[in-house]
Write a protein that holds these residues in place. Sequence first.
Motif, PDB file in Angstrom:
ATOM      1  N   VAL A  56      34.802 -22.326 -14.121  1.00 38.16           N
ATOM      2  CA  VAL A  56      33.754 -23.146 -12.348  1.00 38.16           C
ATOM      3  C   VAL A  56      33.271 -24.134 -13.518  1.00 38.16           C
ATOM      4  O   VAL A  56      32.702 -23.820 -14.056  1.00 38.16           O
ATOM      5  CB  VAL A  56      32.581 -21.506 -12.348  1.00 38.16           C
ATOM      6  CG1 VAL A  56      31.331 -22.141 -11.346  1.00 38.16           C
ATOM      7  CG2 VAL A  56      33.483 -20.393 -11.816  1.00 38.16           C
ATOM      8  N   PHE A  57      32.608 -25.277 -12.629  1.00 40.14           N
ATOM      9  CA  PHE A  57      32.194 -26.224 -13.471  1.00 40.14           C
ATOM     10  C   PHE A  57      31.694 -27.124 -12.107  1.00 40.14           C
ATOM     11  O   PHE A  57      32.229 -26.821 -10.849  1.00 40.14           O
ATOM     12  CB  PHE A  57      33.020 -26.830 -13.931  1.00 40.14           C
ATOM     13  CG  PHE A  57      34.642 -27.353 -13.562  1.00 40.14           C
ATOM     14  CD1 PHE A  57      34.729 -28.110 -12.726  1.00 40.14           C
ATOM     15  CD2 PHE A  57      35.661 -27.054 -12.904  1.00 40.14           C
ATOM     16  CE1 PHE A  57      35.259 -29.078 -11.506  1.00 40.14           C
ATOM     17  CE2 PHE A  57      36.584 -26.865 -12.496  1.00 40.14           C
ATOM     18  CZ  PHE A  57      36.789 -27.929 -11.733  1.00 40.14           C
ATOM     19  N   LEU A  58      30.499 -27.979 -12.752  1.00 43.21           N
ATOM     20  CA  LEU A  58      30.202 -28.855 -12.335  1.00 43.21           C
ATOM     21  C   LEU A  58      30.497 -29.666 -12.039  1.00 43.21           C
ATOM     22  O   LEU A  58      30.601 -30.672 -13.328  1.00 43.21           O
ATOM     23  CB  LEU A  58      28.590 -28.720 -12.127  1.00 43.21           C
ATOM     24  CG  LEU A  58      27.329 -27.680 -11.621  1.00 43.21           C
ATOM     25  CD1 LEU A  58      26.415 -27.803 -12.817  1.00 43.21           C
ATOM     26  CD2 LEU A  58      27.674 -27.769 -10.177  1.00 43.21           C
ATOM     27  N   ARG A  59      30.757 -30.636 -10.701  1.00 41.36           N
ATOM     28  CA  ARG A  59      31.581 -31.904 -10.999  1.00 41.36           C
ATOM     29  C   ARG A  59      30.609 -33.440 -10.622  1.00 41.36           C
ATOM     30  O   ARG A  59      29.980 -32.845  -9.971  1.00 41.36           O
ATOM     31  CB  ARG A  59      33.038 -31.857 -10.765  1.00 41.36           C
ATOM     32  CG  ARG A  59      33.840 -33.593 -10.104  1.00 41.36           C
ATOM     33  CD  ARG A  59      34.902 -33.362 -10.799  1.00 41.36           C
ATOM     34  NE  ARG A  59      35.630 -32.877 -11.315  1.00 41.36           N
ATOM     35  CZ  ARG A  59      37.062 -32.415 -11.175  1.00 41.36           C
ATOM     36  NH1 ARG A  59      37.459 -32.987 -10.478  1.00 41.36           N
ATOM     37  NH2 ARG A  59      37.859 -31.969 -11.675  1.00 41.36           N
ATOM     38  N   GLU A  60      30.791 -33.612 -10.768  1.00 40.86           N
ATOM     39  CA  GLU A  60      30.032 -35.328 -10.323  1.00 40.86           C
ATOM     40  C   GLU A  60      30.470 -36.052  -9.000  1.00 40.86           C
ATOM     41  O   GLU A  60      31.515 -36.391  -9.874  1.00 40.86           O
ATOM     42  CB  GLU A  60      28.665 -36.275 -11.805  1.00 40.86           C
ATOM     43  CG  GLU A  60      28.056 -37.218 -10.852  1.00 40.86           C
ATOM     44  CD  GLU A  60      26.992 -36.771 -11.306  1.00 40.86           C
ATOM     45  OE1 GLU A  60      26.265 -37.041 -10.316  1.00 40.86           O
ATOM     46  OE2 GLU A  60      26.695 -35.612 -12.047  1.00 40.86           O
TER      47      GLU A  60
END
Length: 65
Positions: A56-60
């Motif tokens: 799970v990750f936040l991507r710009e």
Amino acid sequence: MKQLQFNPLYCKGCGICVAFCPKGALELKGGKAALKEQGGCVLCGLCEQRCPDYAVFLREEEKEA
């Protein structure tokens, strides 16, 4: 703007991200982490910090010109 993303190849369905989401915006679907249909994610990043498999990750998001 950030966007929450999942890598289903890395997700083992442990549910840690679901348990730590302060808004209850995540669920396990088919044994993998997923964003609930009604949303509610505030992009706090707690799921990304707690995921032991980096699934799970936040991507710009890139801005279009």
